[in-house]
Design a protein around this motif. Structure first.
Motif, PDB file in Angstrom:
ATOM      1  N   SER A 111      -5.499 -59.989   0.880  1.00  0.00           N
ATOM      2  CA  SER A 111      -5.648 -61.004  -0.212  1.00  0.00           C
ATOM      3  C   SER A 111      -5.195 -60.338  -1.702  1.00  0.00           C
ATOM      4  CB  SER A 111      -6.980 -61.243  -0.372  1.00  0.00           C
ATOM      5  OG  SER A 111      -7.868 -60.187  -0.950  1.00  0.00           O
ATOM      6  N   ILE A 126      -7.908 -66.147  -4.290  1.00  0.00           N
ATOM      7  CA  ILE A 126      -7.642 -65.617  -3.017  1.00  0.00           C
ATOM      8  C   ILE A 126      -8.087 -64.114  -3.372  1.00  0.00           C
ATOM      9  CG2 ILE A 126      -6.026 -64.571  -1.539  1.00  0.00           C
ATOM     10  CD1 ILE A 126      -4.268 -67.083  -2.163  1.00  0.00           C
ATOM     11  N   SER A 127      -7.711 -63.340  -4.142  1.00  0.00           N
ATOM     12  CA  SER A 127      -8.196 -62.078  -4.459  1.00  0.00           C
ATOM     13  C   SER A 127      -9.777 -61.774  -4.473  1.00  0.00           C
ATOM     14  CB  SER A 127      -7.679 -61.598  -5.698  1.00  0.00           C
ATOM     15  OG  SER A 127      -7.934 -60.248  -6.062  1.00  0.00           O
ATOM     16  N   SER A 170      -2.054 -62.182  -3.796  1.00  0.00           N
ATOM     17  CA  SER A 170      -2.390 -62.452  -5.264  1.00  0.00           C
ATOM     18  C   SER A 170      -1.105 -61.760  -6.067  1.00  0.00           C
ATOM     19  CB  SER A 170      -3.465 -61.564  -5.633  1.00  0.00           C
ATOM     20  OG  SER A 170      -3.658 -61.544  -7.027  1.00  0.00           O
ATOM     21  N   GLY A 208     -11.205 -62.300  -1.152  1.00  0.00           N
ATOM     22  CA  GLY A 208     -11.034 -61.049  -0.320  1.00  0.00           C
ATOM     23  C   GLY A 208     -12.005 -59.911  -0.672  1.00  0.00           C
TER      24      GLY A 208
END
Length: 451
Positions: A193, A34-35, A197, A38
């Motif tokens: 994001s 997710i990080s 995280s 982003g």
């Protein structure tokens, strides 16, 4: 020391659960995916904000682009020393994600308030880049706390897969968000994001029992990491190969777009598709690496993968013919290279963990990152300057030959398995006679080639 009780949901150490069934690894992998996704969104959204809303000049765009990589050069080595001083790495990782979240969130807020300018964007890029450097330094040794030693190659492959997922889905998501929300609001997706995280990392339950390294001062700690990376033959090999690959890869990247558009006449809309296919190849490479490593080991995969590194660049440099042929070959070689890169990076990370003592993991990883990332800027400058002198196609062929040099690093190293020497023939107990001594000095017909 890692103990059996430190791994969540694990069977006896000889038969750990598959990683996909280990809760804490799933949380860690999801947080990274997710990080990174982003971050891929912001790679498009922030420059578009500077260009479309702030009418940034070319020099300002250059500073904005450089701001993302400057922290790795300024703080990369020190971040490893900081990570090795910690008994728990996860709190630092969570703090880094929260700082990045706050920095990214200021972009849409400043836009609404009419305060946003290019200097603001550069500052945000520097803050997020610095937090990212610290995060990576802490994340590498943290993996050893969450994942059993026998599954670390699988874990590395999983993290490489998350980068491939981000490279495939990130640009498409960024384009959609910019179209629907405008560029500044798309940066808000990056902030969310980072926040997601941090929350996922907070939910990990595996206790950390890292033994902090005794600090002798920042620069002495940094030198210890440098010394370990250079004096260990295996780590020195990985460092040399990584620097060689990244230098020539970035020289190739500097001229890639011009060559594809102006020389090969590839439609601009299809270049993004070719890049996405490389990401798909990375996913396949991660899947294959986890299975092949169990059978052949990381060393053999590294030896095999490095041979195929120059294939795509060599194909691009020699490519001619109709458009359908160009696209077919570029698609095939791009997917192969995507898989090879993931296989190499996965095994490189697993071997680095294996060869480094726990108290030096942060510093050795930071040294590796500093070297292989720091050489990117130099490679890009050299590639562009050389293209002005000799042309685009010769530079690409030079880059293919340069990347092939990484094969020498790997195959001439201790990573290459050596055939055991035959055991010496035991000396007889008796003292040979002169006749026997002379006989032993005469080659038999079997080895002399006589009939």
């Amino acid at each position: 020391m890692v103990v059996k009780a430190s791994f969540q949901n694990s069977l006896p150490l000889s038969e750990p659960l598959p990683l996909r069934r280990q809760r804490d690894y799933r949380l860690l992998w999801t947080a990274r995916t997710i990080s990174v996704t982003g971050s891929e969104v912001s790679k498009l959204a922030i420059p578009l904000t500077a260009v479309t809303l702030l009418t940034a000049s070319p020099s300002q765009m250059g500073l904005l682009t450089a701001a993302a990589s400057v922290p790795a050069l300024l703080f990369g080595l020190q971040s490893g020393a900081i990570a090795d001083r910690l008994s728990r790495h996860r709190p630092l990782m969570i703090a880094c994600e929260l700082v990045s979240c706050a920095a990214a969130a200021t972009v849409p807020v400043a836009w609404f308030l009419g305060l946003l300018n290019v200097t603001w964007l550069i500052t945000v890029a520097l803050v997020i880049g610095s937090a990212g450097v610290l995060f990576k330094a802490a994340n590498f040794p943290h993996i050893a706390a969450v994942v059993p030693p026998s599954q670390r190659t699988d874990a590395m492959a999983g993290f490489q897969a998350c980068y491939s997922v981000a490279s495939v889905g990130g640009p498409s998501l960024a384009g959609l968000l910019v179209q629907v929300l405008t560029a500044p609001l798309a940066v808000l997706a990056e902030a969310l994001s980072f926040l997601t995280s941090a929350l996922l990392l907070r939910a990990i339950r595996t206790p950390e029992k890292n033994e902090p390294a005794v600090s002798r001062g920042m620069w002495r700690d940094v030198r210890e990491g440098l010394r370990a990376s250079i004096t260990n033959p295996v780590l020195r090999t990985l460092l040399g190969a990584g620097v060689t690959i990244n230098f020539f890869a970035m020289a190739y990247t500097a001229v890639y777009m011009l060559y594809m558009v102006n020389t090969l006449n590839i439609p601009k809309a299809l270049i993004g598709l070719l890049i996405a296919l490389s990401g798909i190849g990375g996913l396949l490479g991660a899947w294959a690496t986890t299975r092949l490593s169990r059978r052949y080991g990381e060393n053999r995969i590294l030896l095999a993968s490095v041979i195929f590194f120059p294939i795509e660049i060599l194909a691009v440099g020699l490519l001619n013919g109709p458009l359908w042929w160009k696209l077919s070959l570029l698609s095939l070689t791009g997917m192969i290279t995507g898989g090879i890169v993931v296989a190499f990076a996965t095994c490189m990370g697993a071997i680095t963990l294996r060869e480094t003592t726990p108290e030096l993991r942060g510093r050795v990883n930071a040294t590796m990152t500093f070297a292989v990332q720091g050489v990117l800027a130099l490679g890009g400058i050299c590639g562009g300057a050389l293209a002005e002198i000799v042309g685009l196609r010769p530079v690409i062929l030079i880059c293919a030959a340069g990347i092939a040099l990484s094969t020498v690093w790997i195959w001439a190293s201790p990573l290459r398995p050596r055939r055991p020497r035959p055991a010496p023939t035991p000396t007889p107990d008796f003292t040979p006679t002169l006749h026997q001594s002379l006989d032993s000095a005469i080659p038999s017909k079997r080895y002399s080639g006589l009939n």
